[in-house]
Design an enzyme around this catalytic site. Structure first.
Site, PDB file in Angstrom:
ATOM      1  N   LYS A 187      -5.607  -8.280   4.972  1.00 16.19           N
ATOM      2  CA  LYS A 187      -5.771  -9.587   5.645  1.00 16.19           C
ATOM      3  C   LYS A 187      -7.174  -9.552   6.509  1.00 16.19           C
ATOM      4  O   LYS A 187      -7.443  -8.618   6.959  1.00 16.19           O
ATOM      5  CB  LYS A 187      -4.413  -9.702   6.559  1.00 16.19           C
ATOM      6  CG  LYS A 187      -3.172  -9.800   5.766  1.00 16.19           C
ATOM      7  CD  LYS A 187      -1.965 -10.378   6.718  1.00 16.19           C
ATOM      8  CE  LYS A 187      -1.344  -9.144   7.674  1.00 16.19           C
ATOM      9  NZ  LYS A 187      -0.203  -9.600   8.432  1.00 16.19           N
TER      10      LYS A 187
ATOM     11  N   ASP B  49      -4.000  -0.170  13.517  1.00 17.93           N
ATOM     12  CA  ASP B  49      -3.116  -1.588  13.434  1.00 17.93           C
ATOM     13  C   ASP B  49      -2.139  -1.690  14.296  1.00 17.93           C
ATOM     14  O   ASP B  49      -2.080  -2.699  15.210  1.00 17.93           O
ATOM     15  CB  ASP B  49      -2.440  -1.464  11.946  1.00 17.93           C
ATOM     16  CG  ASP B  49      -1.504  -0.244  11.977  1.00 17.93           C
ATOM     17  OD1 ASP B  49      -1.638   0.596  12.261  1.00 17.93           O
ATOM     18  OD2 ASP B  49      -0.642  -0.345  10.866  1.00 17.93           O
TER      19      ASP B  49
ATOM     20  N   ARG C  43      -1.467  -4.398   1.876  1.00 11.96           N
ATOM     21  CA  ARG C  43      -2.480  -5.390   1.430  1.00 11.96           C
ATOM     22  C   ARG C  43      -3.579  -5.217   2.612  1.00 11.96           C
ATOM     23  O   ARG C  43      -3.248  -4.751   3.628  1.00 11.96           O
ATOM     24  CB  ARG C  43      -1.881  -6.632   1.284  1.00 11.96           C
ATOM     25  CG  ARG C  43      -1.157  -7.326   2.240  1.00 11.96           C
ATOM     26  CD  ARG C  43      -0.758  -8.589   2.033  1.00 11.96           C
ATOM     27  NE  ARG C  43       0.018  -9.222   3.043  1.00 11.96           N
ATOM     28  CZ  ARG C  43       0.343 -10.410   3.263  1.00 11.96           C
ATOM     29  NH1 ARG C  43      -0.274 -11.376   2.162  1.00 11.96           N
ATOM     30  NH2 ARG C  43       0.835 -11.104   4.194  1.00 11.96           N
TER      31      ARG C  43
ATOM     32  N   THR D  32      26.844  -3.076  -6.088  1.00 10.61           N
ATOM     33  CA  THR D  32      26.199  -2.099  -5.683  1.00 10.61           C
ATOM     34  C   THR D  32      24.768  -2.546  -5.447  1.00 10.61           C
ATOM     35  O   THR D  32      24.329  -2.111  -4.317  1.00 10.61           O
ATOM     36  CB  THR D  32      25.750  -0.976  -7.068  1.00 10.61           C
ATOM     37  OG1 THR D  32      27.158  -0.337  -7.155  1.00 10.61           O
ATOM     38  CG2 THR D  32      24.856   0.207  -6.356  1.00 10.61           C
TER      39      THR D  32
END
Length: 266
Positions: A16, A105, A14, A189
């Protein structure tokens, strides 16, 4: 000039954003998807015109084009800078052999972390599509890092590449483990898969932290960030600090340094 800076962190999952004032305080924040199918466009209608946009984009050309369209629709001609990792910036020195190969980033996050925890050795663990670890010395030297599949990617890989294992999201897995955190071994599981992948994340972090503390022979603060940080934190046995705005804070510092350099040349 007192105009704010618009900061944009376009990650793999996404986007921001934040508006930072002259003191680098994040006064407005938000998030939106890579495409309109992923949610509404950001509502920037009430924001003042920023001095410029500072962007970290690891999501590719399509996302870059979407950002340009959104920025031009709201503020035609707004100056924008897409950052790249450097050898040295804002007090941080990049230890990569080829500095610009480090993701923007991660670079912005290192700058944000160095400013947030001055004078401390840090191990920064960020949980996104990938789980990344950065080793940052107190003097600002980034000495290297690790990259591993994130919690969601681990579970999705098992569900996709096996015939009988389910494909689980982090929301589903978190719910399954909500009442079972005290039990290291699970009895069905879906919970076994959820816990196994979560413990893989926690084990990676703890091993890296211990190796780093042994190598540096000094205290190391563990800093957690990213969407799965809360879940991984519950599986950790180490003290840690949560900080969810490292990248945006780093972008604010980069923008402020550039503005100061421009003013000095005027």
């Amino acid at each position: 000039m007192n105009e704010p800076h618009l900061l944009i962190d376009a990650g793999n999952s996404r986007i921001k954003w934040a508006l930072a004032d002259a003191q680098r305080t994040l006064v407005e924040t938000g998030a939106f998807g890579h495409t309109r199918d992923g949610g509404a466009d950001p509502d920037w209608s009430t924001l003042p015109r920023p001095r410029g946009a500072w962007i970290s984009n690891v999501a590719g050309a399509d996302v870059a084009a979407r950002l340009d369209t959104l920025l031009d629709a709201r503020w035609p001609g707004l100056p924008r800078t897409t950052i790249r990792s450097r050898h040295t910036q804002c007090g941080v020195t990049n230890g990569y052999t080829t500095p610009d190969q480090l993701g923007s980033d991660r670079w912005a996050g290192l700058i944000g972390a160095h400013a947030a925890f001055p004078g401390e050795h840090l191990l920064i663990a960020t949980f996104g599509t990938a789980t990344t670890l950065e080793a940052l010395r107190a003097d600002g030297r980034f000495t290297g890092g690790l990259i591993a599949p994130g919690w969601a990617l681990m579970m999705r890989a098992l569900g996709t590449h096996t015939a009988q294992l389910p494909t689980l999201t982090t929301d589903i897995a978190s719910g399954l483990l909500a009442g079972a955190q005290a039990e290291p071994f699970q009895v069905d599981t879906p919970r076994s898969l959820s816990a196994g992948c979560l413990y893989a994340q926690a084990g990676l972090i703890e091993r890296a932290w211990r190796d780093l503390a042994d190598a540096w022979q000094a205290p190391v603060r563990l800093v957690l960030a990213g969407g799965a940080a809360d879940d991984v934190a519950r599986a950790l046995t180490l003290p840690h600090t949560r900080h969810d705005a490292l990248i945006l804070s780093g972008l604010a510092l980069i923008a402020a340094e550039a503005a100061a350099a421009t003013a000095a040349q005027a």
